[in-house]
Design a protein around this motif. Structure first.
Motif, short mmCIF file in Angstrom:
data_model
loop_
_atom_site.label_atom_id
_atom_site.label_comp_id
_atom_site.label_asym_id
_atom_site.label_seq_id
_atom_site.Cartn_x
_atom_site.Cartn_y
_atom_site.Cartn_z
N VAL A 173 0.85 -1.21 0.00
CA VAL A 173 0.00 0.00 0.00
C VAL A 173 0.88 1.25 0.00
CG1 VAL A 173 -1.76 1.30 1.27
CG2 VAL A 173 -1.84 -1.21 1.24
N ASP A 174 0.77 2.06 -1.05
CA ASP A 174 1.55 3.29 -1.16
C ASP A 174 0.61 4.49 -1.08
OD1 ASP A 174 3.22 5.40 -1.73
OD2 ASP A 174 3.29 4.95 -3.90
N GLU A 214 -10.55 2.97 -2.92
CA GLU A 214 -10.72 2.20 -4.18
C GLU A 214 -9.37 1.66 -4.63
OE1 GLU A 214 -12.67 4.36 -7.30
OE2 GLU A 214 -14.57 4.39 -6.19
N TYR A 215 -8.35 2.50 -4.47
CA TYR A 215 -6.99 2.05 -4.81
C TYR A 215 -6.57 0.87 -3.92
CZ TYR A 215 -2.03 1.92 -3.66
OH TYR A 215 -0.78 1.48 -3.32
N VAL A 216 -6.77 1.03 -2.59
CA VAL A 216 -6.38 -0.03 -1.65
C VAL A 216 -7.10 -1.33 -2.00
CG1 VAL A 216 -6.47 -0.77 0.77
CG2 VAL A 216 -5.79 1.58 0.21
N ASP A 217 -8.39 -1.22 -2.32
CA ASP A 217 -9.19 -2.40 -2.65
C ASP A 217 -8.71 -3.07 -3.93
OD1 ASP A 217 -11.23 -4.20 -2.07
OD2 ASP A 217 -12.74 -3.06 -3.18
N SER A 218 -8.14 -2.26 -4.82
CA SER A 218 -7.75 -2.79 -6.14
C SER A 218 -6.39 -3.49 -6.13
CB SER A 218 -7.69 -1.63 -7.16
OG SER A 218 -6.54 -0.83 -6.92
N ARG A 269 -16.06 2.67 5.52
CA ARG A 269 -16.64 3.24 4.30
C ARG A 269 -17.68 2.29 3.71
NH1 ARG A 269 -16.52 8.33 2.47
NH2 ARG A 269 -16.77 8.51 0.21
N GLU A 270 -17.24 1.03 3.54
CA GLU A 270 -18.17 0.05 2.95
C GLU A 270 -19.28 -0.31 3.95
OE1 GLU A 270 -16.69 -2.30 -0.01
OE2 GLU A 270 -18.20 -3.89 0.14
N ALA A 271 -18.97 -0.32 5.23
CA ALA A 271 -19.99 -0.62 6.24
C ALA A 271 -21.13 0.39 6.14
CB ALA A 271 -19.38 -0.60 7.63
N TYR A 272 -20.79 1.65 5.98
CA TYR A 272 -21.81 2.70 5.87
C TYR A 272 -22.67 2.48 4.62
CZ TYR A 272 -23.98 7.31 5.90
OH TYR A 272 -24.90 8.33 5.92
N ASN A 284 -8.17 -10.11 1.52
CA ASN A 284 -7.46 -9.23 2.47
C ASN A 284 -8.39 -8.21 3.12
OD1 ASN A 284 -4.41 -9.93 2.02
ND2 ASN A 284 -5.28 -9.74 -0.04
N ALA A 285 -9.62 -8.62 3.43
CA ALA A 285 -10.61 -7.65 3.93
C ALA A 285 -10.17 -7.00 5.24
CB ALA A 285 -11.96 -8.34 4.11
N ALA A 286 -9.59 -7.78 6.15
CA ALA A 286 -9.20 -7.20 7.45
C ALA A 286 -8.02 -6.24 7.26
CB ALA A 286 -8.84 -8.31 8.43
N ALA A 287 -7.07 -6.64 6.42
CA ALA A 287 -5.92 -5.75 6.15
C ALA A 287 -6.42 -4.44 5.53
CB ALA A 287 -4.92 -6.44 5.24
N LYS A 288 -7.37 -4.56 4.61
CA LYS A 288 -7.94 -3.35 4.00
C LYS A 288 -8.67 -2.51 5.06
CE LYS A 288 -8.41 -5.45 -0.58
NZ LYS A 288 -9.32 -6.13 -1.54
N ALA A 289 -9.38 -3.18 5.96
CA ALA A 289 -10.09 -2.45 7.02
C ALA A 289 -9.10 -1.69 7.90
CB ALA A 289 -10.92 -3.42 7.86
#
Ligand code: MG
Length: 378
Positions: free
Chosen positions: A105-106, A121-125, A301-304, A130-135
Motif C-alpha cells: 500500500v503506497d 478504491e486504490y487499496v481495494d484494487s 466506508r463500505e460498512a456505511y 485481504n478484507a481485514a488488512a484493507k479495514a
C-alpha cells in the motif's frame, strides 16, 4: 500553519462534512486547503500484535485462546490515525498475509487524505480478499480524516450518539456450571448472545434461563441443516425470550433459508453469508437482516454503504465484531446509532487492550467526543 489549517477545518464543519459526502465543488475547496498549505504525505506503518482472550472462545466449529491482529497507523502532517486488522483463523487472513498486503500500500501518491473514496478504491484494487488488512487502512484513514476535520465520525455521518444501542455480550459454549458463572458475570448487559449449533442447544438455553431472564439472541453459525428442525427450534426459542437468530443454516442452503425466514416468528440475520456490498443484495428475500463486520467488509466506508443499502431494502441491520482492541470496536461504534442491534463486545473479551475509546457503560455502547474514531493509546 498546521494549527491554522486544522482550526479552519474545525470551524468549517459543514465544509468538511460536505467534502466527505462527495460534493464536488466543496471537495475541491477542501483539497485546495490541504494541498496548497502543505506538502505533507501520508505514511502507513503497521505492527503485529496478539490478543489474549480472557476465556477460551468456542463456536460450533472451533476453540481458541488468542487472536492475531495487525495495528496500523497513518501519519500525516504530525497527526496520526489508528487502525486495526483482526484475523481470527477461520477467515483465512494471517499477520503474514496482512504484512504482505500492507507493504504494497503506497499512500504517498495521494495528496489529500479527504479523498477517502479514491484512496480506498486504490487499496481495494491492489489484490482481492485481504478484507481485514484493507479495514486496517480504512479505519486509520477515517481516524486521520476525523482528526483533521476536528470531528468524530458519528457527527460527520449525522448520527445522534445518545441513541446508541445496548451491545449483546457473548456467552460461549461450556459446561453448565461455567455457563451459569459467565451469565452472572454478565449482569450489566441488557441482551446476551448465545452460540448454538451443537447437540446441547436446548440445554444451553435452559441453563441460562435458570439464572436470568435477560433477553437473548442466538448465533447458530450455520449449525442447523434441517429447515423443519430449525423452525421448531426458533418457535421454542421465541418462548424463551430470544430476540433474533443469526445464521441459523449453512449459507449455501438458500432455498431452505428463504423458507425459514418466511415462516420464522423471529428475524433471521445473515452473518457467514455476509461480507461485502453485493452480499446485501443476495441476502434480500433470504434473510430478515444482515450483520455488518468491519473486518469482513473492508472497513467503515463500505460498512456505511451496506447499512444504507440494507435500509433501502427494508432489512434489519446488526453491527458485529471479531475479538478486537478498542480501536476497531470504536471505529464500528460510530455507526451504531443507526443499527437495530449491536454486538460490539470484542474488546471486553481480551485482557491486553492497547486503546481507550468507545466503552460499554451499563451495557450500552458509549462513544467519546474525541475526533476521528475517538481512541487514544494506553
Ligand atoms: Mg455470527
Amino acid at each position: 500553519m498546521k494549527q491554522n489549517r486544522r482550526n479552519f477545518l474545525k470551524t468549517s464543519g459543514l465544509l468538511a462534512g460536505a467534502a466527505i459526502a462527495g460534493t464536488t465543488s466543496v471537495n475541491v475547496s477542501a483539497a485546495n486547503i490541504i494541498t496548497n498549505n502543505s506538502s505533507a504525505k501520508m505514511k502507513l506503518t503497521f505492527k503485529p500484535y496478539t490478543l489474549e482472550l480472557k476465556h477460551v472462545f468456542t463456536i460450533a466449529t472451533s476453540s481458541r485462546s488468542t487472536t492475531p491482529v495487525m495495528l496500523t497507523e497513518i501519519e500525516y502532517d504530525g497527526i496520526v490515525g489508528y487502525g486495526e486488522a483482526s484475523m481470527p483463523p477461520y477467515l483465512g487472513e494471517t499477520q503474514d498475509t496482512a504484512a504482505k498486503f500492507l507493504s504494497r500500500v503506497d499512500l504517498g501518491q495521494f495528496k489529500d487524505p479527504f479523498e477517502i473514496e479514491k484512496i480506498l478504491e486504490y487499496v481495494d484494487s491492489i489484490e482481492t480478499g485481504n478484507a481485514a488488512a484493507k479495514a486496517s487502512v480504512d479505519i486509520a484513514l477515517h481516524d486521520l480524516v476525523g482528526k483533521l476535520a476536528g470531528q468524530p465520525w458519528y457527527k460527520i455521518w449525522g448520527l445522534d450518539k445518545t441513541t446508541t444501542p445496548n451491545t449483546s455480550f457473548t456467552i460461549g459454549i461450556d459446561t453448565p456450571d461455567v455457563v451459569r458463572q459467565k451469565v452472572k458475570e454478565a449482569a450489566e448487559f441488557k441482551i446476551l448472545k448465545v452460540k448454538l449449533g451443537r447437540e446441547n442447544d436446548k440445554e444451553m438455553i435452559e441453563t441460562i434461563r435458570s439464572v436470568t431472564n435477560t433477553p437473548l439472541c442466538v448465533d447458530v453459525n450455520q449449525g442447523w441443516e434441517d429447515k423443519e428442525m430449525a423452525l421448531d427450534m426458533i418457535h421454542w426459542l421465541k418462548e424463551k425470550n430470544v430476540t433474533f437468530v443469526e445464521q441459523p443454516m449453512p449459507k449455501t442452503q438458500l432455498d431452505d433459508m428463504a423458507w425459514l425466514t418466511e415462516n420464522s416468528p423471529l428475524p433471521t440475520i445473515a452473518d457467514e453469508a455476509m461480507q461485502r456490498i453485493p452480499d446485501v443484495v443476495k441476502a434480500h428475500g433470504i434473510y430478515s437482516g444482515i450483520n455488518i463486520k468491519l473486518m469482513k467488509c473492508t472497513g467503515m466506508r463500505e460498512a456505511y454503504k451496506m447499512l444504507t443499502l440494507a435500509r433501502a431494502l427494508d432489512m434489519k441491520v446488526m453491527l458485529g465484531c471479531m475479538t478486537e482492541t478498542s480501536c476497531a470496536i470504536s471505529a464500528a461504534s460510530h455507526l451504531s446509532p443507526a443499527v437495530d442491534w449491536a454486538d460490539l463486545d470484542g474488546a471486553l473479551l481480551i485482557g491486553n487492550d492497547v486503546f481507550d475509546g468507545t466503552k460499554i457503560v451499563d451495557g450500552k455502547v458509549t462513544l467519546t467526543d474525541r475526533p476521528g474514531i475517538g481512541v487514544v493509546k494506553i
